[in-house]
Write an enzyme that holds these catalytic residues in place. Structure first.
Site, short mmCIF file in Angstrom:
data_model
loop_
_atom_site.label_atom_id
_atom_site.label_comp_id
_atom_site.label_asym_id
_atom_site.label_seq_id
_atom_site.Cartn_x
_atom_site.Cartn_y
_atom_site.Cartn_z
N CYS A 1 62.89 54.88 6.25
CA CYS A 1 63.16 55.36 4.89
C CYS A 1 61.85 55.37 4.09
CB CYS A 1 64.17 54.44 4.21
SG CYS A 1 64.63 54.99 2.56
N GLY B 1 65.20 45.96 8.56
CA GLY B 1 64.64 46.50 7.32
C GLY B 1 65.19 47.89 7.06
N ASP B 2 64.28 48.87 6.85
CA ASP B 2 64.70 50.25 6.61
C ASP B 2 64.43 51.13 7.82
OD1 ASP B 2 62.00 50.06 6.44
OD2 ASP B 2 61.79 51.51 4.81
N GLU B 3 64.37 50.53 9.02
CA GLU B 3 64.08 51.26 10.24
C GLU B 3 65.35 51.44 11.06
OE1 GLU B 3 61.09 48.91 12.11
OE2 GLU B 3 59.44 49.90 11.04
#
Length: 419
Positions: free
Chosen positions: A289, A330-332
């Site tokens: 993201c 996380g955002d992965e």
């Protein structure tokens, strides 16, 4: 030094055999005690009866030989004694005169072995010889002694023994019939309970139950056993649900519900092993993201969580059922496309995923958030031959796409274009 093997334990008796032996013992003891008691009572009664008969017989003989004793007629005395003794259960009659000298006598012939046995039994069981004084005008003129034969007593004794044996035979038959009923009423329910217990222990068949039975105690035991099985079944179900939940937690992301890195890498390794056999391609898309830190800092972590959940849901709707999407942390995110027939298909799917991020994500307070993702694409066996290498190649491609233009995608280095 080898130890000597422990001796094998003897086989344990079954409940049915124990009950049958107990019945036989009880029947034998009961019949034996009853028979002995009856025989003792009968022997006492018969002894008294035989004594009375001998007393009557000796009086009768005394009256009969009185005249012969007075006149000294031994022949008449002997004939009178024989006439009466032959008709009675008498073994011997002895008449003596007033001086105690033998006057007349009668004795039963020796006869067979049974007759001799009868006399031996009579000597032991019946009263001893009965004696009476013969009086004439108040003067003792002689004496009569009578000894019983014991034929009637011996016949009664044989009949009693035969009755005992017959009763024992009937008792054995009754014990057998009773044991069969016990098998149906007691042993069979216990065996059924044992079968259920064995099935639960060996097969973990906690769903089995013991059927109701007619005997109250056994039925109560079965109810308690069924209640225990209910608790075990609930415990097993709770344990199974807990294991499923733990397995889900171990393999899925708690926030989005998507598979986590552990499950993704495991399934990717399995897909690569299958692709090595079939010769097909496997594609890995690494997603990140682009504005997630800004969203967290400006709108808070709760808003960031909503954005991650929204991204995961949009990714899932763009993929096939056989494809796998996971949150790596996380955002992965990562996507596995297997099998892939051509590299161009991976690019088209990446374009679709980017397009799915265009709509705004609505937060719970009504505000909206725009988000973008960058994607790196790596193919097996073009860019790497294992799961770790493939993820590393896709990750590097994602960072090159992010640096080139956020919200875009790129192939890993080494692929010039669609194949």
């Amino acid at each position: 030094m080898r130890q000597a093997a422990a001796p094998a334990s003897p086989p344990r008796p079954t409940l049915q055999s124990v009950l049958r032996r107990a019945h036989l013992r009880l029947a034998f003891v009961a019949i034996a005690m009853a028979a002995v008691s009856l025989i003792l009572v009968a022997v006492i009664a018969l002894r008294a009866y035989a004594g009375n008969n001998l007393n009557l017989l000796v009086r009768s003989l005394g009256y009969t030989v009185e005249a012969a004793l007075v006149f000294g007629d031994r022949v008449a005395a002997a004939e009178a004694i024989a006439l009466i003794a032959n008709k009675e259960d008498v073994a011997e009659v002895i008449v003596t005169d007033g001086k105690g000298l033998p006057f007349a006598a009668w004795q039963l012939p020796a006869g067979s072995t049974i007759a001799r046995l009868e006399r031996d039994v009579a000597d032991i069981a019946l009263p001893g010889p009965v004696t009476i004084l013969v009086l004439h005008d108040g003067i003792v003129v002689g004496q009569v002694e009578v000894r019983g034969q014991g034929h009637q007593f011996f016949g009664f004794l044989l009949g009693g023994i035969g009755g005992i044996l017959a009763c024992l035979a009937v008792s054995v038959l009754g014990a057998y019939v009773s044991s069969q009923r016990l098998l149906r009423n007691i042993v069979a329910p216990l065996r059924a309970l044992a079968r259920v217990a064995h099935a639960v222990r060996r097969e973990r068949a906690f769903g089995q139950r013991v059927e109701p039975v007619a005997i109250a105690e056994l039925n109560e035991l079965g109810d308690d056993f069924n209640a225990l099985l209910d608790e075990f079944e609930d415990w097993q179900n709770n344990l199974r649900e807990a294991n499923v939940a733990l397995e889900h937690q171990a393999n899925h992301d708690a926030l989005t519900g998507l598979p986590n890195r552990v499950q993704f890498e495991s399934r990717l390794a399995s897909a690569l092993s299958a692709a090595a056999v079939t010769g097909q391609r496997v594609a890995v898309l690494y997603l990140d993201c682009d504005r997630f830190k800004e969203i967290n800092d400006c709108l808070g972590h709760e808003a960031g969580d909503v954005v991650l959940v929204g991204i995961g849901a949009r990714l899932r709707t763009q993929l096939r059922e056989i494809d796998l999407v996971a949150r790596l942390g996380g955002d992965e995110f990562a996507v596995m496309l297997a099998p892939m027939r051509e590299a161009a298909s991976a690019g088209r799917i990446a374009e679709g995923l980017l397009a799915s991020m265009a709509p705004m994500i609505v937060l719970p307070d009504g505000r909206t958030v725009a988000t973008m993702i960058s994607i790196g694409v790596a193919l097996y066996p073009d860019h790497a031959g294992d799961a770790v290498g493939l993820l590393r190649a896709a990750d590097a491609a994602m960072y090159r796409a992010k640096r080139a233009r956020p919200g875009s995608w790129q192939f890993a280095e080494g692929v010039a274009g669609p194949a």
